[in-house]
Design a protein around this motif. Structure first.
Motif, PDB file in Angstrom:
ATOM      1  N   ALA A 150      23.921  63.345   3.907  1.00 52.74           N
ATOM      2  CA  ALA A 150      24.280  63.592   5.304  1.00 52.74           C
ATOM      3  C   ALA A 150      25.502  64.496   5.399  1.00 52.74           C
ATOM      4  CB  ALA A 150      24.532  62.269   6.026  1.00 52.74           C
ATOM      5  N   ASP A 151      26.500  64.262   4.544  1.00 50.36           N
ATOM      6  CA  ASP A 151      27.697  65.110   4.550  1.00 50.36           C
ATOM      7  C   ASP A 151      27.354  66.547   4.159  1.00 50.36           C
ATOM      8  OD1 ASP A 151      29.249  62.966   5.291  1.00 50.36           O
ATOM      9  OD2 ASP A 151      29.983  62.547   3.263  1.00 50.36           O
ATOM     10  N   LEU A 152      26.531  66.709   3.138  1.00 51.48           N
ATOM     11  CA  LEU A 152      26.177  68.046   2.668  1.00 51.48           C
ATOM     12  C   LEU A 152      25.306  68.780   3.687  1.00 51.48           C
ATOM     13  CD1 LEU A 152      25.400  67.217  -1.068  1.00 51.48           C
ATOM     14  CD2 LEU A 152      27.353  68.517  -0.198  1.00 51.48           C
ATOM     15  N   TYR A 153      24.466  68.036   4.399  1.00 50.82           N
ATOM     16  CA  TYR A 153      23.632  68.667   5.422  1.00 50.82           C
ATOM     17  C   TYR A 153      24.497  69.139   6.595  1.00 50.82           C
ATOM     18  CZ  TYR A 153      19.975  69.331   8.921  1.00 50.82           C
ATOM     19  OH  TYR A 153      19.155  69.864   9.883  1.00 50.82           O
ATOM     20  N   ALA A 154      25.469  68.306   6.961  1.00 51.87           N
ATOM     21  CA  ALA A 154      26.319  68.646   8.107  1.00 51.87           C
ATOM     22  C   ALA A 154      27.242  69.817   7.803  1.00 51.87           C
ATOM     23  CB  ALA A 154      27.130  67.424   8.533  1.00 51.87           C
ATOM     24  N   ALA A 155      27.727  69.904   6.573  1.00 58.12           N
ATOM     25  CA  ALA A 155      28.706  70.958   6.220  1.00 58.12           C
ATOM     26  C   ALA A 155      28.438  71.440   4.799  1.00 58.12           C
ATOM     27  CB  ALA A 155      30.120  70.422   6.346  1.00 58.12           C
ATOM     28  N   PRO A 156      27.358  72.195   4.593  1.00 60.70           N
ATOM     29  CA  PRO A 156      26.980  72.585   3.232  1.00 60.70           C
ATOM     30  C   PRO A 156      28.039  73.399   2.505  1.00 60.70           C
ATOM     31  CG  PRO A 156      25.695  73.784   4.875  1.00 60.70           C
ATOM     32  CD  PRO A 156      26.424  72.716   5.600  1.00 60.70           C
TER      33      PRO A 156
END
Length: 408
Positions: A150-156
């Motif tokens: 979720a973190d990587l999707y929100a701010a790759p």
């Protein structure tokens, strides 16, 4: 580089070897994602998180001293998309495919043992399905990876660095514990707790035996006041449900003392709490039930017992069964409560979890977690079909939750 298995992995490997064709160690469920989803961006986030975590991508090979695990860095991580929107009931069609996949065994030496699929069930609504062998992920590790995705999707491009410890560090930490004074203290606690013999009891009146088949399941919702009642009693929901199940089991069997299994993360200390490697354990909660006690009268005792059990949760239950010299021949039913679960958002909306298979059920298991329809906390009662009939489950489930309903 190859590594030994964690103690939890060794236990699972041994049980899978006893029944090589069994698919019951396939864990599975899905997260419902509502909102527009960039599929390529999502797939990249999953791929990156898998590499960072290491555990989902490990492969196994035979070694001179038993199986070994090999950390791999796959160049791609498949994320196929299955569109069921044309079906009369898209969700049901997707779940049918998922359950069929969960029924297929996963060859241990022919990974990967973690497989991801997206199902599109409506415009702007996807089900993210994960089928994973328990050898490579437990529930805690799966949640950690989900939150990282979720973190990587929100701010790759600006997500903070991963803090997952490598598998090698987790194994070194486990070896350090096994040789430590802390491990000796934990062992002494459990052997002392089970120094007196214990007579196995369960609601079936018979001890389960392998091989096991897919569990029967019956479900209902907890009364809306369940968590409020827990707060009023100064206890957690796992403590409340353990007390209710202990009381019900004692009243049905006449046993003055019962044991309830409680799954635990097996993670104490900052490194272990960041680890996705398989470390989960079970602790046996030993509860005395006085003849005149009501179900909620047991709560203070259960709270004290749980605190002690959790302090000593790294001592493996398999070691207890061996070291106690037969004093604990059977551990009884299980309570597993996930109130928060994934607790994350994707595509701007919270994801909601649905469990499909939680591993082998030797006797009876009570599983509680929030359902996607947001009606509250769902209770699944899973049971060994060689011990229980569907009507037995319906009776047991109704009587288990009744005290909570009566408190409302």
């Amino acid at each position: 580089m190859t590594h030994r298995l964690t103690a939890a992995q060794r236990a699972i490997w041994s049980m899978q070897e006893d029944d090589p064709a069994s698919p019951l160690w396939n864990l599975g469920g899905y997260l419902e994602i509502e909102g527009p989803l960039d599929l390529d961006r999502f797939a990249r986030a999953v791929h990156r998180a898998v590499i960072e975590a290491e555990s989902p991508a490990v492969r196994f090979e035979a070694g001179d001293d038993g199986p070994r695990q090999v950390v791999t860095r796959p160049r791609t991580w498949p994320m196929p998309l299955v569109d069921t929107t044309a079906e009369p009931d898209p969700r049901a069609a997707a779940e049918t495919v998922m359950l069929a996949r969960l029924d297929r065994p996963m060859p241990l030496f022919d990974g990967p043992l973690c497989q991801e699929t997206l199902f599109r069930v409506a415009p702007g609504r996807h089900l993210w399905f994960r089928k994973v062998h328990h050898l490579v992920l437990d529930a805690y590790g799966s949640v950690l990876i989900g939150r990282r995705i979720a973190d990587l999707y929100a701010a790759p491009n600006s997500a903070p660095p991963s803090n997952f410890p490598p598998v090698a560090e987790v194994l070194a930490d486990e070896s350090g514990y096994e040789a430590s004074a802390r491990a000796a203290v934990d062992r002494e606690y459990w052997l002392r707790r089970f120094s007196e013999p214990y007579q196995a009891v369960n609601l079936a009146g018979r001890v389960p035996a392998p091989p096991y088949r897919r569990a029967l399941r019956r479900s209902c919702y907890l009364p809306p006041n369940a968590q409020t009642s827990a707060k009023a009693l100064g206890a957690s929901l796992p403590a409340i449900m353990t007390a209710l199940l202990a009381h019900y089991l004692s009243r049905r069997t006449g046993a003055p003392e019962v044991i309830i299994q409680l799954p635990v993360t097996g993670r104490l200390g900052p490194l272990a709490r960041r680890a996705t490697a398989v470390l989960a354990n079970r602790v046996p909660v030993r509860v005395s039930v006085p003849p005149t006690a009501g179900p909620f009268d047991l709560v203070p005792q259960v709270v004290r017992e749980l605190r002690a059990c959790l302090r000593h949760q790294r001592y493996r239950v398999e070691d207890l069964l061996r070291d106690a010299s037969g004093a604990v021949p059977f551990l009884g039913p299980k309570v597993n409560v996930w109130v928060r679960g994934y607790d994350m958002a994707l595509a701007g909306s919270p994801v909601l979890e649905r469990n499909l298979n939680n591993g082998p059920v030797t006797d009876l298991s009570v599983i509680i977690y929030p359902e996607p329809d947001q009606r509250g906390l769902r209770v699944h009662m899973d049971a060994n079909p060689d011990l229980y009939r569907p009507e037995d489950l319906e009776t047991h489930l109704r009587h288990l939750v009744r005290p909570l309903a009566d408190r409302s």
